[in-house]
Design an enzyme around this catalytic site. Structure first.
Site, mmCIF file in Angstrom:
data_model
loop_
_atom_site.group_PDB
_atom_site.id
_atom_site.type_symbol
_atom_site.label_atom_id
_atom_site.label_comp_id
_atom_site.label_asym_id
_atom_site.label_seq_id
_atom_site.Cartn_x
_atom_site.Cartn_y
_atom_site.Cartn_z
ATOM 1 N N ASP A 91 0.833 -1.212 0.000
ATOM 2 C CA ASP A 91 0.000 0.000 0.000
ATOM 3 C C ASP A 91 0.866 1.260 0.000
ATOM 4 O O ASP A 91 0.661 2.175 -0.786
ATOM 5 C CB ASP A 91 -0.857 0.043 1.282
ATOM 6 C CG ASP A 91 -2.198 -0.657 1.113
ATOM 7 O OD1 ASP A 91 -2.707 -0.709 -0.006
ATOM 8 O OD2 ASP A 91 -2.724 -1.155 2.124
ATOM 9 N N GLU A 116 -3.948 7.124 2.562
ATOM 10 C CA GLU A 116 -4.523 6.328 3.647
ATOM 11 C C GLU A 116 -3.436 5.888 4.623
ATOM 12 O O GLU A 116 -3.675 5.756 5.821
ATOM 13 C CB GLU A 116 -5.227 5.097 3.052
ATOM 14 C CG GLU A 116 -5.841 4.221 4.114
ATOM 15 C CD GLU A 116 -6.609 3.036 3.551
ATOM 16 O OE1 GLU A 116 -6.601 2.826 2.331
ATOM 17 O OE2 GLU A 116 -7.211 2.327 4.363
ATOM 18 N N ASP A 191 -6.100 6.427 -2.267
ATOM 19 C CA ASP A 191 -6.284 5.115 -1.635
ATOM 20 C C ASP A 191 -5.479 4.149 -2.494
ATOM 21 O O ASP A 191 -5.877 3.793 -3.611
ATOM 22 C CB ASP A 191 -7.755 4.699 -1.585
ATOM 23 C CG ASP A 191 -7.923 3.437 -0.737
ATOM 24 O OD1 ASP A 191 -6.939 2.703 -0.549
ATOM 25 O OD2 ASP A 191 -9.044 3.187 -0.265
ATOM 26 N N ILE A 193 -4.541 0.921 -2.396
ATOM 27 C CA ILE A 193 -5.165 -0.365 -2.759
ATOM 28 C C ILE A 193 -6.459 -0.467 -1.951
ATOM 29 O O ILE A 193 -6.417 -0.791 -0.759
ATOM 30 C CB ILE A 193 -4.238 -1.572 -2.469
ATOM 31 C CG1 ILE A 193 -2.974 -1.494 -3.326
ATOM 32 C CG2 ILE A 193 -4.984 -2.890 -2.730
ATOM 33 C CD1 ILE A 193 -1.979 -2.642 -3.121
ATOM 34 N N ASP A 194 -7.577 -0.165 -2.598
ATOM 35 C CA ASP A 194 -8.851 -0.334 -1.897
ATOM 36 C C ASP A 194 -9.296 -1.787 -2.063
ATOM 37 O O ASP A 194 -9.009 -2.406 -3.090
ATOM 38 C CB ASP A 194 -9.913 0.623 -2.474
ATOM 39 C CG ASP A 194 -11.199 0.563 -1.658
ATOM 40 O OD1 ASP A 194 -11.126 0.697 -0.427
ATOM 41 O OD2 ASP A 194 -12.263 0.346 -2.252
ATOM 42 N N THR A 196 -8.384 -4.221 0.292
ATOM 43 C CA THR A 196 -7.158 -4.963 0.600
ATOM 44 C C THR A 196 -7.448 -6.411 0.975
ATOM 45 O O THR A 196 -6.643 -7.299 0.671
ATOM 46 C CB THR A 196 -6.370 -4.278 1.736
ATOM 47 O OG1 THR A 196 -7.287 -3.687 2.621
ATOM 48 C CG2 THR A 196 -5.438 -3.236 1.210
ATOM 49 N N ASP A 335 -11.440 6.951 -0.025
ATOM 50 C CA ASP A 335 -12.273 5.985 -0.747
ATOM 51 C C ASP A 335 -13.138 6.673 -1.796
ATOM 52 O O ASP A 335 -13.479 6.075 -2.813
ATOM 53 C CB ASP A 335 -13.262 5.285 0.216
ATOM 54 C CG ASP A 335 -12.587 4.358 1.208
ATOM 55 O OD1 ASP A 335 -11.709 3.595 0.797
ATOM 56 O OD2 ASP A 335 -12.968 4.399 2.398
HETATM 57 C C1 2IP Z 1 -12.293 -0.480 2.803
HETATM 58 C C2 2IP Z 1 -12.768 -1.459 1.749
HETATM 59 C C3 2IP Z 1 -13.901 -2.244 2.336
HETATM 60 C C4 2IP Z 1 -15.093 -1.328 2.590
HETATM 61 C C5 2IP Z 1 -14.662 -0.183 3.505
HETATM 62 C C6 2IP Z 1 -13.402 0.532 2.995
HETATM 63 O O1 2IP Z 1 -11.081 0.095 2.386
HETATM 64 O O2 2IP Z 1 -13.193 -0.817 0.588
HETATM 65 O O3 2IP Z 1 -14.201 -3.268 1.458
HETATM 66 O O4 2IP Z 1 -16.115 -2.083 3.206
HETATM 67 O O5 2IP Z 1 -15.705 0.745 3.562
HETATM 68 O O6 2IP Z 1 -13.009 1.515 3.913
HETATM 69 P P1 2IP Z 1 -17.229 -2.905 2.368
HETATM 70 O O7 2IP Z 1 -16.523 -3.883 1.488
HETATM 71 O O8 2IP Z 1 -18.074 -3.551 3.435
HETATM 72 O O9 2IP Z 1 -17.958 -1.876 1.569
HETATM 73 P P2 2IP Z 1 -9.621 -0.681 2.548
HETATM 74 O O10 2IP Z 1 -9.698 -1.978 1.834
HETATM 75 O O11 2IP Z 1 -8.685 0.304 1.860
HETATM 76 O O12 2IP Z 1 -9.404 -0.798 4.010
HETATM 77 CA CA CA Z 2 -10.173 2.039 1.165
#
Ligand code: 2IP
Ligand code: CA
Length: 415
Positions: A91, A116, A191, A193-194, A196, A335
């Protein structure tokens, strides 16, 4: 979240940009404010997002790196010398590569780039190292080696891709981005790598009849969003999916961008959106959304689940879903900023879930709500401490059009 401080960029320097993106000439012409062509900044973001996507793909494709990620999943061999795990390094490396590449092209922007992740790695003795992309590949490799428990092979692989030149064709729509931006007014949310959790799991998701995957590598997104510090609104956004399509052993990525600067609205898809066979309004929700909120929308909408806040937002950008409703405070500015810029370019938007619930006007008059209540991304104006300062505490509602917002208001109210 990095500890970046707002520093003043130099005045009295005009940076002129050649039509060949990426070429910079600093002239002595005096300007009151440093203006940059939005097109050049967007092209730089597109290139940086692709480099981030490459880093994400290389880690999954190279056995020396994948092993580190898999060890982590098994939880048995954390890096002995440093407290952080390899996922965090991946990340941070994406984030710092973006910071390095943008700063090289836009001197002064580095202090306004917020991510992030903190780039400080601390070992068990309390010593700390700031992970950065340095002046050359070898220097970066040496630095990475020190946080990778002396794994030089892994460090060299990562440094190689971090220093590679990447130039992406951003598409013909880029020519329409013919406005300038004030460099001092810009902030960038990354962000790296969203999704993760999906990235570490590494599974290939299955596309359903709505064109969606509920989980898997396809939900991973690199998100780069630029906002105006004075207005707080997003202006440029790039969403890059490193694992959009599986072609046998290899993955192919895709990306989407959008620009919303005053009246100038441009985005990288044909204006005709993807037409899936939708009978009801398609509303995306987190698997962990409150049951009563899910029930309320199920009465009149097709509620679908998918992993990743960035992926759900991008599905609204792509016309696969009409809206994304989240009643909880589980998303952050990093995000939302990039896909939000694209939604504004498409005449959609993102407001808070609370605003949706508080709105008691006629649903057909929702243009007021949309115009005045967009979520903002000001860095300094948030209450709270730690990463909570940057969370969207009142939930979010992303919608592709005013018609979709109107339908969401009705669904939320009627049931
Ligand atoms: C997270 C990721 C999660 C999401 C959460 C984000 O970011 O996108 O999947 O939850 O809101 O903050 P959900 O999948 O329940 O929508 P990261 O992976 O960068 O921690
Ligand atoms: Ca994220």
């Amino acid at each position: 979240m990095t500890d970046s401080i707002h520093t003043k960029t130099r005045k009295n320097i005009h940076i002129s940009w050649s039509e060949q993106e990426g070429t910079r000439n600093v002239s002595s012409r005096i300007w009151e404010k440093m203006k940059v062509p939005a097109r050049s900044l967007l092209q730089a973001l597109v290139n940086a997002s692709e480099k981030g996507a490459k880093i994400a793909r290389v880690i999954r494709a190279e056995s020396a790196l994948l092993e580190l990620l898999v060890q982590e999943k098994a939880g048995d061999q954390k890096n002995r010398r440093f407290v952080q795990d390899f996922k965090t390094l991946a990340d941070v490396l994406v984030q710092e590569t973006v910071r390095h590449d943008l700063s090289a092209q836009f001197p002064g922007i580095g202090a306004s780039i917020y991510g992030e992740e903190s780039n400080k790695f601390t070992n068990v003795l309390g010593e700390s190292i700031s992970v950065q992309v340095l002046q050359d590949q070898e220097a970066t490799a040496q630095l990475l080696c020190s946080v990778l428990d002396d794994n030089m092979a892994a460090a060299r692989l990562l440094a190689k891709v971090a220093h590679e030149e990447v130039l992406v064709d951003a598409g013909p729509e880029l020519d329409d981005v013919d406005v300038d931006l004030d460099l001092e007014d810009l902030g960038v949310w990354i962000d790296p790598i969203d999704s993760t959790a999906q990235y570490i799991d590494g599974l290939c998701g299955i596309i359903n009849d709505k064109g969606l995957v509920s989980c898997g590598l396809q939900c991973v997104v690199v998100l780069l969003g630029v906002y105006s510090k004075s207005a707080g609104l997003p202006q440029l956004g790039v969403c890059n999916r490193p694992f959009a399509q599986s072609t046998g052993e290899k993955w192919k990525g895709d990306l989407m961008w959008g620009v919303a600067i005053g009246e100038k609205k441009v985005f990288s898809l044909p204006s005709e959106k993807t037409t899936t066979n939708k009978q009801n309004l398609v509303v995306l929700m987190s698997q962990s959304e409150k049951p009563d909120v899910q029930k309320k929308f199920r009465a009149s909408c097709s509620v679908q689940h998918a992993a990743g806040a960035g992926y759900k937002l991008l599905c609204v950008n792509q016309g696969i879903a009409d809206a994304y409703v989240l009643s909880k405070s589980s998303t952050y500015m990093w995000d939302c900023c990039a896909p939000h810029a694209i939604l504004l370019a498409q005449n959609g938007g993102v407001i808070s879930y609370k605003r949706l619930c508080d709105f008691n006007g006629d649903p057909s008059s929702c243009s007021e709500l949309s115009l005045n209540q967009q979520i903002t991304y000001h860095h300094d104006n948030q209450p709270g401490s730690g990463s909570q300062r940057w969370c969207n505490r009142d939930g979010i509602v992303a919608y592709c059009s005013l018609e979709a917002l109107q339908a969401i208001i009705k669904a939320n109210r009627d049931n």
